[in-house]
Design an enzyme around this catalytic site. Structure first.
Site, PDB file in Angstrom:
ATOM      1  N   ASP A 354     -25.986 -24.136 -11.141  1.00  0.00           N
ATOM      2  CA  ASP A 354     -26.263 -24.825  -9.889  1.00  0.00           C
ATOM      3  C   ASP A 354     -25.180 -25.861  -9.615  1.00  0.00           C
ATOM      4  O   ASP A 354     -24.794 -26.626 -10.506  1.00  0.00           O
ATOM      5  CB  ASP A 354     -27.637 -25.505  -9.992  1.00  0.00           C
ATOM      6  CG  ASP A 354     -27.996 -26.297  -8.757  1.00  0.00           C
ATOM      7  OD1 ASP A 354     -28.139 -25.676  -7.694  1.00  0.00           O
ATOM      8  OD2 ASP A 354     -28.127 -27.541  -8.871  1.00  0.00           O
ATOM      9  N   GLU A 390     -22.269 -21.496  -8.714  1.00  0.00           N
ATOM     10  CA  GLU A 390     -22.468 -21.860  -7.316  1.00  0.00           C
ATOM     11  C   GLU A 390     -21.289 -22.783  -6.995  1.00  0.00           C
ATOM     12  O   GLU A 390     -21.292 -23.945  -7.396  1.00  0.00           O
ATOM     13  CB  GLU A 390     -23.795 -22.577  -7.110  1.00  0.00           C
ATOM     14  CG  GLU A 390     -24.046 -22.931  -5.661  1.00  0.00           C
ATOM     15  CD  GLU A 390     -25.318 -23.755  -5.468  1.00  0.00           C
ATOM     16  OE1 GLU A 390     -25.883 -23.699  -4.356  1.00  0.00           O
ATOM     17  OE2 GLU A 390     -25.741 -24.465  -6.400  1.00  0.00           O
TER      18      GLU A 390
END
Length: 699
Positions: A354, A390
């Site tokens: 993330d 990401e």
């Protein structure tokens, strides 16, 4: 195993100096070694708690041994199931970055299990929350937080894995399915209620069989590291080694570990990989006004990136209040040890990071390779699993800039494919790049498969809502619809939300088929979001982080249209699996493909940049492809023609001639509800319907 093992007095236990490694609580069958890093602490106290009454502190044991800033002790006869925590002593001087407060019980950063749930309480704050002064966080709070925080748990790591092995699916054969542990199975009608929404539910025969039938190869789980309760999604980790306890079906200390392992084992037995969505960029402790639960109270300046000239505040590259300090060797060790643990002990197959750009920031400048990226690249365990970034945070967008060995969520693919099927002008050139695996981004020693292609993800519209809403509808989140992205590149096709208009309904279904077919026929690794295969809706909510309810849950009761979309998706998966030229390991060379205009002539430079070009075709000449699959079989054979038409009217596409061949076989036509192959003449134009896609084959 004694799940309620508790030491209640000093007479119950004998101690030894112990060892500084491994960090955490390690049971060896005869006792437990405790080791905690804190460079700036002046003292560390190990606190034991009653397993049957977790709020009761039974014993405090000062740790007198310190080796290389690691405080350690060995306690004989201690057993798995023992609850514990730490109180760490030292100066409370936020202006210097130090926030020691022994009144706050702290979780072990290396705890393999944590007793949940987290319930916010004022005592978890290091300052007096009733004080209205702006600088109230500069004064320590004396209230004991121990009765109001979860405890770390000593675990028994033994588990019968039998002959479990990593499926080790090649990246170009991978199809990722992003899912939420609870949301996926909590409404499953065939599961026992006790295991719905749990690791056991996800690993059940019914759910595993569903995933196999759909045709995905890899399930990517939204965060399962222990997290606090502010968010349904789980992007507020507080324990990097502990599986989230509320996803366990049994309320037994440490049971989540065994149940998670059983889930992985069941999925592996079916040939399905397990990837974890991990949040190493920040923790649930938030900014300077957040709770003191673990790292802040153990060694704040070591674990967090502080503002250089004002250390009472945190650098925030994540929008969550803090950023982990990956330049500190012990913080880097924490993350690396956690990753290795999930691979070696829990048998997971990879990770999606993330806001990974926040991890890659160096002390001097964003965008440079950090120690974290270098260390992973050199690690003999982690360099061999799937690593997905990401590639953005709130300050930087680095799609295509991660190093070799990393795959990336391709946000440019998502934006382009959405805009193209919405009918926006000027998308042809970028569409061609994205369909071919984004060679402009990943032809740097990587492959098309390093592009994780997505149309939707957990944060944003579902596929159904992408074609049903022009605007977000996040009122249920309680933020007056201010949260969530405003630029969605979505189109409602004439009516906002659900409608009984049959023309609009059928066009929406066709657009869903367009998106799914484009996704699965593009070079790269496709990622499908839980429920998009049947058309799950979030009622227009594009930021359902707080919706622990039916807005977020998978609905297992389908309409006829939803069943038809599932069947269509399943057939697309089968075609992708059967046609290696749709999922190559290498980028296409110029002589292996040709892009055509609707009049059958090759695309020219001016056509690529002509804003009105909405229909084009890709011819793949398999006879020119000299490539083997993983088993040594040649993949080059035949011809494939992919026709894409985002224009709203039917067009006659003049098919290019291939030698003396007379017929193409239409494998897919998204204007039709199901995949029913049929033949068309190679000597006549093909009628392609408005807003549709076709895939043709010639042997």
């Amino acid at each position: 195993m004694n799940h309620t093992a508790t030491v209640k007095s000093p007479d119950d236990i004998r101690s030894k100096p112990g060892k500084p490694y491994p960090l955490g609580a390690t049971w060896d069958g005869a006792g437990v070694n405790f080791a905690l890093f804190s460079e700036h602490a002046t003292g560390v106290i190990l606190c034991l708690f009653d397993a049957e009454n977790p709020g009761t502190e039974t014993l405090q044991i000062p740790l007198l041994e310190q080796t290389e800033h690691v405080w350690h002790i060995y306690l004989e006869d201690l057993k798995p199931g023992q609850l514990y925590g730490y109180r760490v002593e030292g100066p409370y001087a936020p202006a210097q970055g130090l926030q020691f407060n022994p009144n706050k019980l702290l979780l072990d950063p290396y705890a393999k299990a944590i007793s949940g749930p987290f319930i916010a309480h004022n005592s978890q704050l290091s300052y007096d929350p009733l004080n209205q002064d702006e600088d109230r966080f500069l004064v320590p709070d004396p209230e004991d937080s121990a009765p109001h925080v979860p405890k770390s748990i000593v675990i028994d790591p033994n588990f019968d894995w039998e002959d479990d092995k990593h499926p080790d699916i090649p990246l170009n054969r991978t199809v990722i399915y992003e899912a939420h542990v609870k949301g996926f199975t909590v409404n499953h009608p065939s599961l026992r209620k006790k295991i719905r929404g749990t690791y056991a539910g996800l690993g059940s025969p019914e759910v595993v069989e569903y995933l196999k039938a759909l045709g995905i190869t890899t399930i990517e789980l939204m965060p399962i590291h222990q997290f606090t309760g502010e968010s349904y999604w789980g992007y507020n980790s507080i324990g990097y080694f502990a599986p989230h306890s509320e996803y366990a079906s049994k309320d037994i200390p440490g049971h989540a570990v065994q149940e998670f392992k059983a889930m992985v084992k069941a999925l592996h037995k079916a040939g399905i990989e397990v990837i974890l969505d991990v949040v190493y960029n920040h923790t649930a402790e938030g900014n300077h006004m957040g709770p003191t639960l673990s790292l802040r109270g153990i060694d704040n300046p070591a674990y967090y990136w502080l503002v250089e000239d004002n250390k009472k505040f945190y650098m925030d590259y994540t929008g969550t209040g803090n950023t982990l300090n990956m330049s500190h060797p012990r913080t880097l060790q924490l993350v690396m040890d956690s990753l290795r643990y999930w691979v070696t002990d829990m048998h997971v197959d990879g990770f999606r990071f993330d806001l990974a750009t926040a991890l890659a920031h160096s002390l001097n400048a964003a965008g440079q390779l950090s120690a974290f990226l270098d260390t992973i690249h050199q690690d003999p365990v982690l360099s061999q699993v799937k690593l997905i970034a990401e590639p953005w945070d709130i300050q930087a967008y680095h799609v295509g800039n991660f190093p070799v060995n990393w795959s990336e969520w391709n946000g440019k693919y998502r934006d382009c494919i959405r805009a193209y099927w919405k009918g926006d002008e000027g998308q042809a050139y970028e569409l061609a790049l994205r369909v071919l695996g984004s060679p402009d981004l990943y032809n740097d020693g990587r492959s098309p498969a390093n592009s994780i292609n997505l149309v939707t993800a957990h944060d944003g519209f579902t596929l159904n809502d992408l074609v049903s809403y022009n605007d977000k509808h996040n009122e249920a989140n309680g933020e007056n619809n201010r949260d969530g992205a405003d630029d969605n590149r979505s189109w409602n096709h004439g009516v906002e939300g659900p409608t009984n208009d049959e023309v609009i309904r059928q066009l929406r279904e066709q657009q869903k088929r367009n998106f799914l077919a484009t996704l699965l026929f593009s070079q790269g690794t496709p990622m499908l979001v839980m429920g998009d295969e049947y058309g799950r809706t979030q009622q227009g909510n594009n930021n359902a982080y707080a919706q622990d309810n039916d807005i977020s849950y998978f609905d297992w009761k389908w309409t006829e249209d939803q069943q038809a979309l599932f069947d269509f998706t399943k057939q697309l998966m089968e075609l992708r699996r059967e046609i290696p030229l749709l999922r190559r390991r290498k980028f296409y060379a110029e002589d292996e493909i040709v892009w055509f205009r609707v009049d059958g002539k090759p695309m020219k430079e001016k056509n690529w940049h002509d804003g009105i070009t909405r229909c084009l075709g890709l011819l793949i000449d398999g006879t020119r492809v000299d490539e083997q699959d993983e088993d040594g079989n040649p993949i080059g054979a035949g011809y494939y023609l992919l026709l894409l038409n985002s224009f709203w009217e039917p067009l006659r596409f003049k098919i290019p001639k291939i030698g003396q061949r007379h017929q193409w076989q239409v494998l897919v036509d998204t204007s039709k509800g199901q995949i029913e192959p049929f033949g068309v003449s190679a000597r006549k134009p093909v009628d392609i319907q408005g807003r549709s896609l076709m895939l043709l084959k010639m042997d």
